[in-house]
Design a protein around this motif. Structure first.
Motif, PDB file in Angstrom:
ATOM      1  N   HIS A  52       0.820  -1.215   0.000  1.00 38.87           N
ATOM      2  CA  HIS A  52       0.000   0.000   0.000  1.00 38.87           C
ATOM      3  C   HIS A  52       0.853   1.264   0.000  1.00 38.87           C
ATOM      4  CE1 HIS A  52      -2.506   3.179   1.825  1.00 38.87           C
ATOM      5  NE2 HIS A  52      -3.409   2.684   0.987  1.00 38.87           N
ATOM      6  N   SER A  53       1.888   1.293   0.840  1.00 43.49           N
ATOM      7  CA  SER A  53       2.739   2.496   0.918  1.00 43.49           C
ATOM      8  C   SER A  53       4.192   2.095   1.177  1.00 43.49           C
ATOM      9  CB  SER A  53       2.243   3.447   2.008  1.00 43.49           C
ATOM     10  OG  SER A  53       2.153   2.772   3.237  1.00 43.49           O
ATOM     11  N   PRO A  54       4.880   1.674   0.118  1.00 38.37           N
ATOM     12  CA  PRO A  54       6.259   1.215   0.285  1.00 38.37           C
ATOM     13  C   PRO A  54       7.187   2.279   0.859  1.00 38.37           C
ATOM     14  CG  PRO A  54       5.669   1.363  -2.047  1.00 38.37           C
ATOM     15  CD  PRO A  54       4.425   1.601  -1.259  1.00 38.37           C
ATOM     16  N   ASP A  55       6.918   3.563   0.569  1.00 40.53           N
ATOM     17  CA  ASP A  55       7.788   4.626   1.078  1.00 40.53           C
ATOM     18  C   ASP A  55       7.755   4.735   2.595  1.00 40.53           C
ATOM     19  OD1 ASP A  55       5.118   5.414   0.689  1.00 40.53           O
ATOM     20  OD2 ASP A  55       5.661   7.533   0.770  1.00 40.53           O
ATOM     21  N   ALA A  56       6.723   4.234   3.244  1.00 40.87           N
ATOM     22  CA  ALA A  56       6.623   4.278   4.700  1.00 40.87           C
ATOM     23  C   ALA A  56       7.199   3.022   5.355  1.00 40.87           C
ATOM     24  CB  ALA A  56       5.168   4.454   5.118  1.00 40.87           C
ATOM     25  N   HIS A  57       7.686   2.100   4.541  1.00 41.39           N
ATOM     26  CA  HIS A  57       8.173   0.819   5.044  1.00 41.39           C
ATOM     27  C   HIS A  57       9.603   0.526   4.576  1.00 41.39           C
ATOM     28  CE1 HIS A  57       3.792   0.478   5.324  1.00 41.39           C
ATOM     29  NE2 HIS A  57       4.011  -0.390   6.298  1.00 41.39           N
ATOM     30  N   ALA A  58      10.432   1.523   4.519  1.00 44.29           N
ATOM     31  CA  ALA A  58      11.794   1.337   3.999  1.00 44.29           C
ATOM     32  C   ALA A  58      12.578   0.289   4.790  1.00 44.29           C
ATOM     33  CB  ALA A  58      12.544   2.664   3.986  1.00 44.29           C
ATOM     34  N   ALA A  59      12.509   0.330   6.102  1.00 45.61           N
ATOM     35  CA  ALA A  59      13.260  -0.634   6.908  1.00 45.61           C
ATOM     36  C   ALA A  59      12.732  -2.049   6.703  1.00 45.61           C
ATOM     37  CB  ALA A  59      13.210  -0.244   8.377  1.00 45.61           C
ATOM     38  N   MET A  60      11.423  -2.179   6.569  1.00 50.03           N
ATOM     39  CA  MET A  60      10.850  -3.508   6.343  1.00 50.03           C
ATOM     40  C   MET A  60      11.212  -4.007   4.948  1.00 50.03           C
ATOM     41  SD  MET A  60       9.311  -5.913   7.951  1.00 50.03           S
ATOM     42  CE  MET A  60       8.518  -5.196   9.366  1.00 50.03           C
ATOM     43  N   LEU A  61      11.298  -3.115   3.982  1.00 47.30           N
ATOM     44  CA  LEU A  61      11.736  -3.512   2.641  1.00 47.30           C
ATOM     45  C   LEU A  61      13.184  -3.992   2.663  1.00 47.30           C
ATOM     46  CD1 LEU A  61       9.968  -0.757   0.532  1.00 47.30           C
ATOM     47  CD2 LEU A  61       9.490  -3.227   0.481  1.00 47.30           C
ATOM     48  N   LEU A  62      14.012  -3.391   3.508  1.00 48.65           N
ATOM     49  CA  LEU A  62      15.386  -3.878   3.670  1.00 48.65           C
ATOM     50  C   LEU A  62      15.380  -5.285   4.271  1.00 48.65           C
ATOM     51  CD1 LEU A  62      17.242  -0.681   4.940  1.00 48.65           C
ATOM     52  CD2 LEU A  62      17.511  -1.808   2.733  1.00 48.65           C
ATOM     53  N   ALA A  63      14.503  -5.509   5.235  1.00 48.65           N
ATOM     54  CA  ALA A  63      14.390  -6.848   5.817  1.00 48.65           C
ATOM     55  C   ALA A  63      13.945  -7.855   4.757  1.00 48.65           C
ATOM     56  CB  ALA A  63      13.416  -6.831   6.994  1.00 48.65           C
ATOM     57  N   LEU A  64      12.997  -7.450   3.916  1.00 44.78           N
ATOM     58  CA  LEU A  64      12.546  -8.322   2.825  1.00 44.78           C
ATOM     59  C   LEU A  64      13.703  -8.627   1.871  1.00 44.78           C
ATOM     60  CD1 LEU A  64      10.346  -9.788   1.203  1.00 44.78           C
ATOM     61  CD2 LEU A  64       9.798  -7.584   0.142  1.00 44.78           C
ATOM     62  N   THR A  65      14.493  -7.610   1.549  1.00 45.50           N
ATOM     63  CA  THR A  65      15.659  -7.805   0.681  1.00 45.50           C
ATOM     64  C   THR A  65      16.623  -8.810   1.306  1.00 45.50           C
ATOM     65  OG1 THR A  65      15.451  -5.574  -0.184  1.00 45.50           O
ATOM     66  CG2 THR A  65      17.596  -6.630  -0.448  1.00 45.50           C
ATOM     67  N   ASP A  66      16.890  -8.655   2.611  1.00 45.12           N
ATOM     68  CA  ASP A  66      17.791  -9.583   3.305  1.00 45.12           C
ATOM     69  C   ASP A  66      17.234 -11.005   3.322  1.00 45.12           C
ATOM     70  OD1 ASP A  66      19.496  -7.487   3.771  1.00 45.12           O
ATOM     71  OD2 ASP A  66      19.100  -7.352   5.924  1.00 45.12           O
ATOM     72  N   ALA A  67      15.903 -11.131   3.402  1.00 42.00           N
ATOM     73  CA  ALA A  67      15.298 -12.462   3.421  1.00 42.00           C
ATOM     74  C   ALA A  67      15.393 -13.130   2.047  1.00 42.00           C
ATOM     75  CB  ALA A  67      13.839 -12.375   3.859  1.00 42.00           C
TER      76      ALA A  67
END
Length: 156
Positions: free
Chosen positions: A60-75
């Motif tokens: 819904h709002s990727p710009d508000a979830h930058a840290a979680m997107l980094l976690a997704l990248t690491d996963a």
């Protein structure tokens, strides 16, 4: 909440970043790193559950979830780990190679040869000679590299 307090009506579980990265995202990244170092599936599973719970918000709002997107990248693509085993202070030649090949996602650990109580992954990276390096991704590590020039080649 303290043990002597009544249970709160609602315990929020935020995934969005504010002035600081979302605590759940920081915890997920830490669990991923620890899960790989310890080869512990329950830590990896806990991180995955946290990331999955945040997916609707990330969509819904990727710009508000930058840290979680980094976690997704690491996963999805675990960061590279360089594990140095041997002398407590790596020689200058090894430090120079690591400094020249900057990678913001790479984790570097210097583990003395006589260290005890290591996780399975770190214990499997046994010292070879004065110092050696292992290139790891997830829970898989390379054969030991005993020459700084070869480490530079392996790091690309």
């Amino acid at each position: 909440t303290a043990n002597d307090q009544t249970a709160p009506l609602h315990r929020s579980k935020t995934f969005t970043d504010e002035s600081l990265p979302a605590g759940n995202a920081v915890a997920a990244r830490a669990l991923l790193t620890l899960g790989h170092l310890a080869a512990e599936p329950r830590y990896l599973a806990a991180a995955e559950r946290t990331i999955r719970a945040a997916v609707p918000g990330m969509l819904h709002s990727p710009d508000a979830h930058a840290a979680m997107l980094l976690a997704l990248t690491d996963a999805l693509a675990p960061p590279a780990m360089v594990i140095l085993r041997g002398t407590p202070d790596p020689p200058v030649a090894w430090q120079r190679v690591l400094a020249e090949k900057f990678d913001p996602r790479r984790v570097t650990l210097a583990i003395p040869a006589d260290a005890t109580g290591l996780t399975r992954l770190l214990a499997d990276c046994a010292p070879q000679g004065d110092i050696c390096a292992y290139m790891c991704r997830g829970t898989a590590c390379s054969l030991p590299v005993t020459d700084p020039a070869r480490l530079a080649e392996a790091m690309g």
